[in-house]
Design a protein around this motif. Structure first.
Motif, PDB file in Angstrom:
ATOM      1  N   GLY A 103     -17.326 -33.025 -20.131  1.00 36.04           N
ATOM      2  CA  GLY A 103     -15.868 -33.011 -20.061  1.00 36.04           C
ATOM      3  C   GLY A 103     -15.324 -31.639 -20.440  1.00 36.04           C
ATOM      4  N   PHE A 104     -14.278 -31.647 -21.242  1.00 33.83           N
ATOM      5  CA  PHE A 104     -13.670 -30.383 -21.660  1.00 33.83           C
ATOM      6  C   PHE A 104     -14.132 -29.942 -23.046  1.00 33.83           C
ATOM      7  CE2 PHE A 104     -10.832 -31.428 -18.193  1.00 33.83           C
ATOM      8  CZ  PHE A 104     -10.577 -30.183 -17.644  1.00 33.83           C
ATOM      9  N   ALA A 105     -15.236 -30.518 -23.512  1.00 32.22           N
ATOM     10  CA  ALA A 105     -15.712 -30.129 -24.847  1.00 32.22           C
ATOM     11  C   ALA A 105     -16.139 -28.664 -24.838  1.00 32.22           C
ATOM     12  CB  ALA A 105     -16.897 -31.012 -25.240  1.00 32.22           C
ATOM     13  N   PRO A 106     -15.640 -27.875 -25.799  1.00 30.05           N
ATOM     14  CA  PRO A 106     -16.032 -26.466 -25.815  1.00 30.05           C
ATOM     15  C   PRO A 106     -17.525 -26.265 -26.086  1.00 30.05           C
ATOM     16  CG  PRO A 106     -14.033 -26.804 -27.077  1.00 30.05           C
ATOM     17  CD  PRO A 106     -14.559 -28.163 -26.749  1.00 30.05           C
ATOM     18  N   GLU A 107     -18.121 -27.127 -26.911  1.00 29.26           N
ATOM     19  CA  GLU A 107     -19.542 -26.967 -27.243  1.00 29.26           C
ATOM     20  C   GLU A 107     -20.358 -28.035 -26.526  1.00 29.26           C
ATOM     21  OE1 GLU A 107     -20.783 -24.618 -29.221  1.00 29.26           O
ATOM     22  OE2 GLU A 107     -18.805 -23.797 -29.756  1.00 29.26           O
ATOM     23  N   LEU A 108     -21.488 -27.629 -25.979  1.00 30.67           N
ATOM     24  CA  LEU A 108     -22.397 -28.610 -25.385  1.00 30.67           C
ATOM     25  C   LEU A 108     -23.212 -29.275 -26.485  1.00 30.67           C
ATOM     26  CD1 LEU A 108     -23.831 -26.674 -22.295  1.00 30.67           C
ATOM     27  CD2 LEU A 108     -21.949 -28.343 -22.364  1.00 30.67           C
ATOM     28  N   ALA A 109     -23.531 -30.554 -26.283  1.00 32.03           N
ATOM     29  CA  ALA A 109     -24.417 -31.263 -27.219  1.00 32.03           C
ATOM     30  C   ALA A 109     -25.861 -31.070 -26.765  1.00 32.03           C
ATOM     31  CB  ALA A 109     -24.059 -32.749 -27.250  1.00 32.03           C
ATOM     32  N   GLU A 110     -26.756 -31.412 -27.670  1.00 32.11           N
ATOM     33  CA  GLU A 110     -28.195 -31.380 -27.375  1.00 32.11           C
ATOM     34  C   GLU A 110     -28.485 -32.104 -26.056  1.00 32.11           C
ATOM     35  OE1 GLU A 110     -30.561 -30.564 -30.079  1.00 32.11           O
ATOM     36  OE2 GLU A 110     -32.187 -30.740 -28.594  1.00 32.11           O
ATOM     37  N   GLY A 111     -29.184 -31.459 -25.184  1.00 32.10           N
ATOM     38  CA  GLY A 111     -29.575 -32.114 -23.923  1.00 32.10           C
ATOM     39  C   GLY A 111     -28.581 -31.925 -22.785  1.00 32.10           C
ATOM     40  N   ASP A 112     -27.351 -31.512 -23.099  1.00 34.63           N
ATOM     41  CA  ASP A 112     -26.335 -31.371 -22.044  1.00 34.63           C
ATOM     42  C   ASP A 112     -26.728 -30.324 -20.994  1.00 34.63           C
ATOM     43  OD1 ASP A 112     -24.733 -33.276 -23.168  1.00 34.63           O
ATOM     44  OD2 ASP A 112     -23.179 -31.887 -23.897  1.00 34.63           O
ATOM     45  N   GLY A 146     -15.456 -24.007 -17.686  1.00 33.96           N
ATOM     46  CA  GLY A 146     -16.414 -22.918 -17.438  1.00 33.96           C
ATOM     47  C   GLY A 146     -16.280 -21.785 -18.439  1.00 33.96           C
ATOM     48  N   SER A 147     -15.040 -21.524 -18.866  1.00 33.82           N
ATOM     49  CA  SER A 147     -14.796 -20.403 -19.781  1.00 33.82           C
ATOM     50  C   SER A 147     -15.488 -20.590 -21.132  1.00 33.82           C
ATOM     51  CB  SER A 147     -13.290 -20.229 -19.981  1.00 33.82           C
ATOM     52  OG  SER A 147     -12.710 -21.447 -20.416  1.00 33.82           O
ATOM     53  N   TYR A 148     -15.893 -21.824 -21.463  1.00 34.19           N
ATOM     54  CA  TYR A 148     -16.557 -22.044 -22.763  1.00 34.19           C
ATOM     55  C   TYR A 148     -18.022 -21.622 -22.746  1.00 34.19           C
ATOM     56  CZ  TYR A 148     -12.591 -25.276 -23.024  1.00 34.19           C
ATOM     57  OH  TYR A 148     -11.348 -25.832 -22.972  1.00 34.19           O
ATOM     58  N   ALA A 149     -18.545 -21.363 -21.554  1.00 33.28           N
ATOM     59  CA  ALA A 149     -19.980 -21.087 -21.453  1.00 33.28           C
ATOM     60  C   ALA A 149     -20.309 -19.704 -21.977  1.00 33.28           C
ATOM     61  CB  ALA A 149     -20.425 -21.194 -19.998  1.00 33.28           C
ATOM     62  N   GLY A 150     -21.421 -19.604 -22.673  1.00 31.38           N
ATOM     63  CA  GLY A 150     -21.976 -18.310 -23.021  1.00 31.38           C
ATOM     64  C   GLY A 150     -22.889 -17.833 -21.898  1.00 31.38           C
ATOM     65  N   THR A 151     -23.353 -16.595 -22.018  1.00 36.90           N
ATOM     66  CA  THR A 151     -24.202 -16.014 -20.981  1.00 36.90           C
ATOM     67  C   THR A 151     -25.481 -16.831 -20.772  1.00 36.90           C
ATOM     68  OG1 THR A 151     -23.314 -13.860 -21.586  1.00 36.90           O
ATOM     69  CG2 THR A 151     -25.331 -13.864 -20.275  1.00 36.90           C
ATOM     70  N   GLY A 152     -26.077 -17.311 -21.880  1.00 40.84           N
ATOM     71  CA  GLY A 152     -27.347 -18.031 -21.788  1.00 40.84           C
ATOM     72  C   GLY A 152     -27.254 -19.295 -20.938  1.00 40.84           C
ATOM     73  N   GLU A 153     -26.128 -19.996 -21.068  1.00 39.81           N
ATOM     74  CA  GLU A 153     -25.932 -21.216 -20.279  1.00 39.81           C
ATOM     75  C   GLU A 153     -25.924 -20.885 -18.773  1.00 39.81           C
ATOM     76  OE1 GLU A 153     -22.574 -23.539 -21.647  1.00 39.81           O
ATOM     77  OE2 GLU A 153     -22.062 -24.106 -19.579  1.00 39.81           O
ATOM     78  N   LEU A 154     -25.278 -19.793 -18.431  1.00 33.02           N
ATOM     79  CA  LEU A 154     -25.191 -19.396 -17.021  1.00 33.02           C
ATOM     80  C   LEU A 154     -26.541 -18.911 -16.507  1.00 33.02           C
ATOM     81  CD1 LEU A 154     -21.756 -17.749 -17.558  1.00 33.02           C
ATOM     82  CD2 LEU A 154     -22.160 -19.686 -16.032  1.00 33.02           C
ATOM     83  N   VAL A 155     -27.296 -18.234 -17.360  1.00 32.24           N
ATOM     84  CA  VAL A 155     -28.638 -17.801 -16.962  1.00 32.24           C
ATOM     85  C   VAL A 155     -29.498 -19.029 -16.651  1.00 32.24           C
ATOM     86  CG1 VAL A 155     -30.779 -16.689 -17.766  1.00 32.24           C
ATOM     87  CG2 VAL A 155     -28.554 -15.606 -18.225  1.00 32.24           C
ATOM     88  N   HIS A 195     -16.379 -15.795 -10.392  1.00 33.41           N
ATOM     89  CA  HIS A 195     -15.056 -15.286 -10.751  1.00 33.41           C
ATOM     90  C   HIS A 195     -15.237 -14.797 -12.185  1.00 33.41           C
ATOM     91  CE1 HIS A 195     -10.436 -16.079 -11.067  1.00 33.41           C
ATOM     92  NE2 HIS A 195     -10.812 -15.177 -11.943  1.00 33.41           N
ATOM     93  N   LEU A 196     -15.223 -13.489 -12.345  1.00 36.41           N
ATOM     94  CA  LEU A 196     -15.591 -12.850 -13.608  1.00 36.41           C
ATOM     95  C   LEU A 196     -14.729 -13.341 -14.768  1.00 36.41           C
ATOM     96  CD1 LEU A 196     -15.887  -9.179 -12.288  1.00 36.41           C
ATOM     97  CD2 LEU A 196     -17.790 -10.720 -12.844  1.00 36.41           C
ATOM     98  N   ARG A 197     -15.277 -13.180 -15.959  1.00 38.40           N
ATOM     99  CA  ARG A 197     -14.582 -13.584 -17.183  1.00 38.40           C
ATOM    100  C   ARG A 197     -13.304 -12.775 -17.389  1.00 38.40           C
ATOM    101  NH1 ARG A 197     -17.200 -16.781 -21.043  1.00 38.40           N
ATOM    102  NH2 ARG A 197     -19.325 -16.342 -20.405  1.00 38.40           N
ATOM    103  N   LEU A 252      -6.310 -24.114 -23.183  1.00 39.37           N
ATOM    104  CA  LEU A 252      -6.709 -25.311 -22.443  1.00 39.37           C
ATOM    105  C   LEU A 252      -7.889 -26.028 -23.083  1.00 39.37           C
ATOM    106  CD1 LEU A 252      -5.917 -22.861 -20.130  1.00 39.37           C
ATOM    107  CD2 LEU A 252      -5.716 -24.964 -18.856  1.00 39.37           C
ATOM    108  N   ALA A 253      -8.305 -25.528 -24.252  1.00 37.46           N
ATOM    109  CA  ALA A 253      -9.498 -26.093 -24.902  1.00 37.46           C
ATOM    110  C   ALA A 253      -9.323 -27.577 -25.164  1.00 37.46           C
ATOM    111  CB  ALA A 253      -9.778 -25.359 -26.206  1.00 37.46           C
TER     112      ALA A 253
END
Ligand SMILES: [Zn+2]
Length: 506
Positions: free
Chosen positions: A144-153, A181-190, A206-208, A288-289
């Motif tokens: 959903g719109f959770a800023p942090e992903l949980a384990e396994g997400d 999408g804006s909550y993602a860090g680089t590692g998630e996208l990699v 679409h760049l940050r 929008l968090a």
């Protein structure tokens, strides 16, 4: 037996070669010969004096739901576009996109990616479509719109991405100014881009940041492509914001350096000074968090806090500092009395920031056209061979950015014929093979024996578009005939009807 000969046109192959005066012979869905003096066809079209090019490939479309509309929609065919790449900016409408409804303003079934593609195929698109799977959609489906992903997400997102590529997604897209999408860090996208690598498809982004911090944002995108070993497509390349005008080289130098370092990067661009997006993009993405936008904007303290972030500029500031209120046109709003008016006009004597917050709170899915680029930067980016053309269109209804109806004819008329920013052969390459190759569309984007007969015949003397921001939907001029796999779908400038496009898979 040859079905059709296009007789005596100026043929551009889409690869940037010098044009030749030749006939083009088509049998079934394919071009079978290009050369002088061809004969023996059931039918001929005299195209002397006109340019015969591969059908244009729109690198950056948002027509994901257009094929599902009740009537066929020829707005791209009338521009010479035979293939669109959808699912851009992190938003595809599958898998499980219902949780993003607050931002998209549209409700869709919880399709799997395969189910979405078959819904499109069954409805029948008017032109060919290929579709990216969106990172925001994947994230929304899992968290959903959770800023942090949980384990396994993240593992689950990677599985859904793999399902989408199996079903035929032509790449992975991200939109790093839009939540979630804006909550993602680089590692998630990699991690997700590595899944794209397994399928040989590119990562589009679409760049940050597209303004003051565009350099850092591009560095991140290049790092993702390098670590995941994927081709990179930088979406709607620009240097946005008045303080950044004249800095196109900041972007172009990085693209060239990345290529020199072995990263296969390209970009796309629309030929306008204004962009278009949700009005909420004026605000810092943190507003929008957690899907609490209305709640946040109800607090005067939060509005002040957001304003100081917005006025600081840079990553996380939103688009507020990139434009002036007179350059922000509201193009859709739940309260129709605001549409077609600038923020300056709506605000009058009131404070434009407060008015913008009120407008967003009243309709978080409201849309705007926002002027934030400079002509010199648009031309400098356009002249670079790494940059192709992508419209970034909206749906072909209501008050949309004129790029929806006229991006490709405008590029040809205003920038190629009138200003000579690039020559015709290079212009055609930018609209065809540059994009088809990036997205793995075999047999398309070039014109020669064996290619699919997706063809655009246009008049270089008259091609253009007169649409404006307040009157955008004018019919383009100079697009004479358009063929979709050998079928004439636009003849003498008129749509001949039908839904003859295909769902393309790389
Ligand atoms: Zn975008």
């Amino acid at each position: 037996m040859i079905d059709l000969i296009l007789r005596g046109g100026t043929v551009h192959d889409g690869l940037g070669s010098a044009p030749e005066t030749a006939d083009v012979a088509i049998s079934g869905s394919r071009v079978v010969a290009v050369g002088p003096g061809l004969s023996g066809a059931r039918r001929e079209l005299d195209v002397a004096g006109l340019i015969v090019a591969p059908g244009f490939v729109d690198a950056h479309a948002h027509s994901d739901l257009v094929p599902l509309m009740d009537e066929p929609q020829p707005f791209k065919l009338l521009q010479g576009v035979t293939t669109e790449i959808n699912g851009n900016c992190g938003y595809s409408y599958a898998p499980d996109a219902s949780r993003l409804e607050e931002l998209t303003g549209v409700s869709v079934p919880d399709w799997t990616f395969a189910a979405y593609l078959s819904a499109v195929a069954v409805a029948g698109p008017s032109n060919h479509v290929a579709t990216l799977v969106g990172h925001s959609t994947l994230r929304g489906a899992v968290a959903g719109f959770a800023p942090e992903l949980a384990e396994g997400d993240l593992d689950r997102m990677c599985e859904l991405a793999a399902d989408a590529f199996e079903a035929g997604a032509c790449g992975l897209s991200s939109g790093l100014i839009y939540p979630p999408g804006s909550y993602a860090g680089t590692g998630e996208l990699v991690a997700l881009a590595r899944v794209a690598h397994r399928y040989g498809v590119p990562y589009t982004t679409h760049l940050r940041d597209e303004g003051a911090a565009v350099g850092e944002a591009l560095d991140e995108a290049i790092e993702i492509a390098r670590r995941a070993r994927v081709r990179l497509q930088v979406s709607h390349c620009k240097v946005a914001g008045r303080p950044n005008h004249g800095r196109a080289s900041l972007l172009l130098d990085r693209l060239r350096a990345a290529r020199a370092a072995g990263v296969d990067v390209r970009g796309d661009q629309y030929p306008y000074l204004a962009g278009a997006t949700v009005l909420a993009a004026l605000l810092p993405p943190s507003a929008l968090a957690g899907g609490r936008l209305r709640e946040v904007l109800a607090s005067p303290f939060e509005r002040l806090r957001l304003r100081s972030l917005a006025e600081a500029g840079g990553t996380g500031s939103g688009l507020w500092g990139d434009a002036v209120p007179a350059g922000i046109l509201v193009t859709s709003h739940a309260d129709a009395s605001f549409t077609g008016r600038t923020l300056a006009a709506i605000a009058g004597e009131r404070d434009p920031w407060e008015v913008a917050c009120d407008l967003v709170a009243a309709d978080p899915a409201a849309q705007m056209v926002i002027e934030m680029m400079a002509e010199e930067d648009v031309a400098e980016i356009m002249a670079d061979p790494l940059i192709g053309i992508g419209s970034d269109n909206g749906p072909p209804t209501g008050l949309e950015h004129p790029r929806t109806w006229g991006c490709f004819p405008r590029f040809l008329g205003s920038y190629v014929r009138e200003r000579g920013v690039v020559g015709w052969a290079e212009a055609v390459r930018k609209m065809t093979s540059a994009t088809a190759d990036q997205f793995g569309l075999r047999g398309r984007g070039w014109l020669g024996a064996g290619a699919y007969a997706d063809v655009c015949v246009f008049d270089p003397a008259t091609v253009g578009h007169t649409g404006t921001y307040t009157d955008p939907s004018a019919r383009p001029t100079g697009i004479v005939h358009v063929l979709l796999e050998g079928r004439v779908v636009v003849e003498s400038g008129e749509f001949t009807g039908g839904r003859h496009g295909r769902v393309l898979r790389p």
